[in-house]
Design an enzyme around this catalytic site. Sequence first.
Site, PDB file in Angstrom:
ATOM      1  N   HIS A 241      22.355  -7.161   2.021  1.00 18.93           N
ATOM      2  CA  HIS A 241      23.315  -7.132   0.919  1.00 18.93           C
ATOM      3  C   HIS A 241      24.769  -6.935   1.373  1.00 18.93           C
ATOM      4  O   HIS A 241      25.606  -7.812   1.202  1.00 18.93           O
ATOM      5  CB  HIS A 241      22.984  -5.964  -0.034  1.00 18.93           C
ATOM      6  CG  HIS A 241      21.586  -5.952  -0.575  1.00 18.93           C
ATOM      7  ND1 HIS A 241      21.130  -6.811  -1.562  1.00 18.93           N
ATOM      8  CD2 HIS A 241      20.535  -5.149  -0.275  1.00 18.93           C
ATOM      9  CE1 HIS A 241      19.880  -6.542  -1.834  1.00 18.93           C
ATOM     10  NE2 HIS A 241      19.479  -5.541  -1.082  1.00 18.93           N
TER      11      HIS A 241
HETATM   12  O1  RIB Z   1      21.271  -3.023  -4.420  1.00 20.08           O
HETATM   13  C1  RIB Z   1      21.703  -3.123  -3.080  1.00 20.08           C
HETATM   14  C2  RIB Z   1      22.787  -2.143  -2.821  1.00 20.08           C
HETATM   15  O2  RIB Z   1      22.322  -0.814  -3.064  1.00 20.08           O
HETATM   16  C3  RIB Z   1      23.253  -2.155  -1.354  1.00 20.08           C
HETATM   17  O3  RIB Z   1      24.607  -1.800  -1.283  1.00 20.08           O
HETATM   18  C4  RIB Z   1      22.406  -1.088  -0.742  1.00 20.08           C
HETATM   19  O4  RIB Z   1      23.022  -0.496   0.407  1.00 20.08           O
HETATM   20  C5  RIB Z   1      22.348  -0.080  -1.851  1.00 20.08           C
HETATM   21  O5  RIB Z   1      23.555   0.687  -1.811  1.00 20.08           O
END
Ligand code: RIB
Length: 312
Positions: A241
């Site tokens: 992500h």
């Molecule tokens: O949903 C994904 C996000 O939530 C990413 O930033 C992961 O690190 C968590 O913080």
Amino acid sequence: MTRNIIIDTDPGQDDAVAILLALSSPEVNVLGITAVAGNVPLALTQKNARIVCELAGRPDTLVFAGCDAPLNRPLVTAEHVHGKTGLDGPQLAAPTMPLQDQHAVDWIIETLRAAPANSVTLCPLGPLTNIATAITRAPDIKSAIEEIVLMGGGFFEGGNITPTAEFNIYVDPDAADIVFTSGLPLTVMPLDVTHKALTTKPRIDAFRAMGTEVGHMTAEWTDFFERFDMEKYGSEGAPLHDPCVIAYLIRPDLFTGRHINVEIETKSELTLGMTVADWWRVTDRAPNCTFMGDIDADGFFALLAERLARLG
Ligand code: RIB
Ligand code: CA
């Protein structure tokens, strides 16, 4: 043209890779890293941020601790994804570099007040509590913010912590609402993009094949981190992500999206934290962000591998 950036983060294995990408890329100048409670409590996210800076060979990086809970709700964490430490996978030594004494929000305000107009990009990778607190307490700092590029939300992909909400937005929906209604230039990396950036085995092997500590750690983190998503989605790997935010600053051409209206659900318990994205422009609500929808995943991982290989 080098971009001055502030990374606001809740490490988190994927946050860690994003920080490594930023610290290995001359296109961005990391003014500082501000930790926020999210994946794990603040005491761990600020420690993890320092561990990653030392791994990158950058113990000079300014790391600050920020808010330890959302604006109006109890903290929800994600140890089920990231493990108890937030950086489960490899064994990690405690950091020796210092945590700055100043509260992260105070430092953000002070730094932006001293910065030229439109000169700093904010890169939130976790819940938006620090950012919302700063722009609420000191609205004048908006003039120094060139853009906010954040990881959060989802539309076609739905949610990952509830059926309709992505974790970063869900943890602090009121903070997200403040950011999305701030009027600031906003670019959003939602699950619709990050779920296409999967850490497949060949991609993890490429990290391991670097033969460096950074490559080893990145492979260990992504190996650990992917088990949750593979179990849940049956996907071939985990979505990486947060590095999508930093990759966008370096290679915006890797991403495509739309300038649309996105509003945050802050009332309904059923859909709390949902990013209501008007992707098909069926309302007359004014566009307030560039909401990304697609990524050149091979190009993204090639960039990651090339940059992380620069670190020892
Ligand atoms: O949903 C994904 C996000 O939530 C990413 O930033 C992961 O690190 C968590 O913080
Ligand atoms: Ca994160």
